[in-house]
Motif scaffolding. Structure first.
Motif, mmCIF file in Angstrom:
data_model
loop_
_atom_site.group_PDB
_atom_site.id
_atom_site.type_symbol
_atom_site.label_atom_id
_atom_site.label_comp_id
_atom_site.label_asym_id
_atom_site.label_seq_id
_atom_site.Cartn_x
_atom_site.Cartn_y
_atom_site.Cartn_z
ATOM 1 N N UNK A 148 0.878 -1.177 0.000
ATOM 2 C CA UNK A 148 0.000 0.000 0.000
ATOM 3 C C UNK A 148 0.913 1.225 0.000
ATOM 4 N N UNK A 149 1.054 1.837 -1.144
ATOM 5 C CA UNK A 149 2.006 2.928 -1.327
ATOM 6 C C UNK A 149 1.290 4.274 -1.216
ATOM 7 N N UNK A 150 1.716 5.096 -0.265
ATOM 8 C CA UNK A 150 1.147 6.440 -0.112
ATOM 9 C C UNK A 150 2.182 7.516 -0.427
ATOM 10 N N UNK A 151 3.300 7.115 -0.981
ATOM 11 C CA UNK A 151 4.408 8.044 -1.162
ATOM 12 C C UNK A 151 4.239 8.986 -2.343
ATOM 13 N N UNK A 152 3.178 8.811 -3.129
ATOM 14 C CA UNK A 152 2.884 9.767 -4.188
ATOM 15 C C UNK A 152 2.321 11.067 -3.609
ATOM 16 N N UNK A 153 1.952 11.028 -2.328
ATOM 17 C CA UNK A 153 1.484 12.239 -1.648
ATOM 18 C C UNK A 153 2.723 12.949 -1.103
ATOM 19 N N UNK A 154 3.515 13.492 -1.990
ATOM 20 C CA UNK A 154 4.794 14.083 -1.614
ATOM 21 C C UNK A 154 5.137 15.208 -2.575
ATOM 22 N N UNK A 155 5.930 16.150 -2.094
ATOM 23 C CA UNK A 155 6.444 17.185 -2.974
ATOM 24 C C UNK A 155 7.298 16.545 -4.060
ATOM 25 N N UNK A 156 7.056 16.952 -5.296
ATOM 26 C CA UNK A 156 7.820 16.505 -6.465
ATOM 27 C C UNK A 156 7.546 15.050 -6.851
ATOM 28 N N UNK A 157 6.542 14.417 -6.265
ATOM 29 C CA UNK A 157 6.174 13.052 -6.635
ATOM 30 C C UNK A 157 4.892 13.083 -7.471
ATOM 31 N N UNK A 158 4.730 12.079 -8.317
ATOM 32 C CA UNK A 158 3.564 12.016 -9.193
ATOM 33 C C UNK A 158 3.028 10.587 -9.257
ATOM 34 N N UNK A 159 1.812 10.464 -9.777
ATOM 35 C CA UNK A 159 1.241 9.146 -10.069
ATOM 36 C C UNK A 159 0.559 9.221 -11.425
ATOM 37 N N UNK A 160 0.312 8.070 -12.021
ATOM 38 C CA UNK A 160 -0.242 8.041 -13.370
ATOM 39 C C UNK A 160 -1.589 8.772 -13.414
ATOM 40 N N UNK A 161 -1.783 9.556 -14.452
ATOM 41 C CA UNK A 161 -3.001 10.354 -14.582
ATOM 42 C C UNK A 161 -4.168 9.494 -15.040
ATOM 43 N N UNK A 162 -5.370 9.768 -14.528
ATOM 44 C CA UNK A 162 -6.548 9.081 -15.070
ATOM 45 C C UNK A 162 -6.623 9.254 -16.584
ATOM 46 N N UNK A 163 -6.942 8.160 -17.263
ATOM 47 C CA UNK A 163 -7.105 8.099 -18.718
ATOM 48 C C UNK A 163 -5.780 8.084 -19.469
ATOM 49 N N UNK A 164 -4.646 8.019 -18.763
ATOM 50 C CA UNK A 164 -3.354 7.960 -19.438
ATOM 51 C C UNK A 164 -3.162 6.587 -20.082
ATOM 52 N N UNK A 165 -2.674 6.576 -21.316
ATOM 53 C CA UNK A 165 -2.382 5.325 -22.010
ATOM 54 C C UNK A 165 -0.979 4.848 -21.662
ATOM 55 N N UNK A 166 -0.871 3.572 -21.395
ATOM 56 C CA UNK A 166 0.421 2.962 -21.072
ATOM 57 C C UNK A 166 1.102 2.475 -22.357
ATOM 58 N N UNK A 167 2.418 2.565 -22.384
ATOM 59 C CA UNK A 167 3.172 2.082 -23.544
ATOM 60 C C UNK A 167 3.416 0.581 -23.416
ATOM 61 N N UNK A 168 2.320 -0.178 -23.412
ATOM 62 C CA UNK A 168 2.354 -1.627 -23.295
ATOM 63 C C UNK A 168 1.503 -2.227 -24.411
#
Length: 224
Positions: A148-168
């Motif tokens: 359970x990762x909560x570290x995206x709640x940080x200055x200068x940290x990000x998480x994948x945006x809703x509706x973002x397409x993955x390069x897979x």
């Protein structure tokens, strides 16, 4: 934001620990098309440009160590139940990768450290009650458990945006969906070709809750 990005694309430069990083601000269709042409996976912060240190959401990243979809779904539901018991409104989305993100709209009061600390308390409480969950940062210490990762709640940290397409293969997308669909949705179920047009998060910010109010209510319920 690379130097070659055009001047018409808005940006916000932030300083953190002596380092300056500039981020693109996408406000319109032209900006989305430009980013699409960069062949990147858009990631966003939990804060807005006007108050970059004060989150308006919490993001819990459920990251499985092993491909165990039933356990991953169970973890998402346990987190949902815990958050709802606190009076919060959780939303869920696929990541287009291995796990789910559970996002919670909050009023803008506390800074990143305060919100992350609150989220970490929730994650640690769940991990203590369920041997399938962990908050260990080191992969070697997770022992096959769901992180359970909560570290995206940080200055200068990000998480994948809703509706973002993955390069897979198949171009899976990070897909908001409603909780009732969880039994039928895997982290890669939705792609750019099959995602429904309805917006499962259309009322997201309308359901923002004050964390400080949640803490006060929780304290009042504690036995004397």
């Amino acid at each position: 934001m690379p130097d070659y990005f055009p001047d018409w694309l808005a940006s916000k430069c932030l300083t953190h620990k002596g380092s300056v990083t500039c981020y693109a601000i996408v406000k319109d269709e032209a900006g989305i098309v430009y980013l699409g042409n960069q062949v990147i996976v858009p990631h966003i912060m939990v804060t807005r440009a006007d108050r970059p240190k004060i989150p308006d959401k919490m993001v819990f990243d459920l990251d499985p160590s092993l491909p165990d979809l039933p356990s991953l779904r169970s973890a998402a539901l346990k987190l949902k139940g815990f958050l709802e018991a606190l009076g919060l409104k959780p939303y869920v989305m696929t990541t287009g990768g291995r796990g789910y993100h559970v996002a919670v709209p909050i009023t803008r009061e506390l800074d990143n450290d305060g919100v992350r600390g609150f989220a970490l308390n929730i994650a640690q409480t769940l991990a203590r009650s369920d041997a399938a969950l962990t908050t260990e940062l080191g992969k070697e210490k997770r022992g096959g458990r769901i992180f359970i990762d909560v570290n995206r709640i940080s200055a200068m940290q990000t998480s994948v945006a809703p509706y973002a397409a993955r390069s897979e293969p198949g171009l899976p997308i990070a897909s908001p969906f409603v909780w009732d669909e969880l039994p039928n949705i895997s982290p890669t179920s939705y792609t750019i070709r099959n995602y429904p047009k309805e917006d499962a998060w259309n009322d997201f910010f309308a359901n923002a809750v004050s964390i400080t109010d949640v803490i006060k209510k929780a304290c009042l319920k504690k036995p004397v």
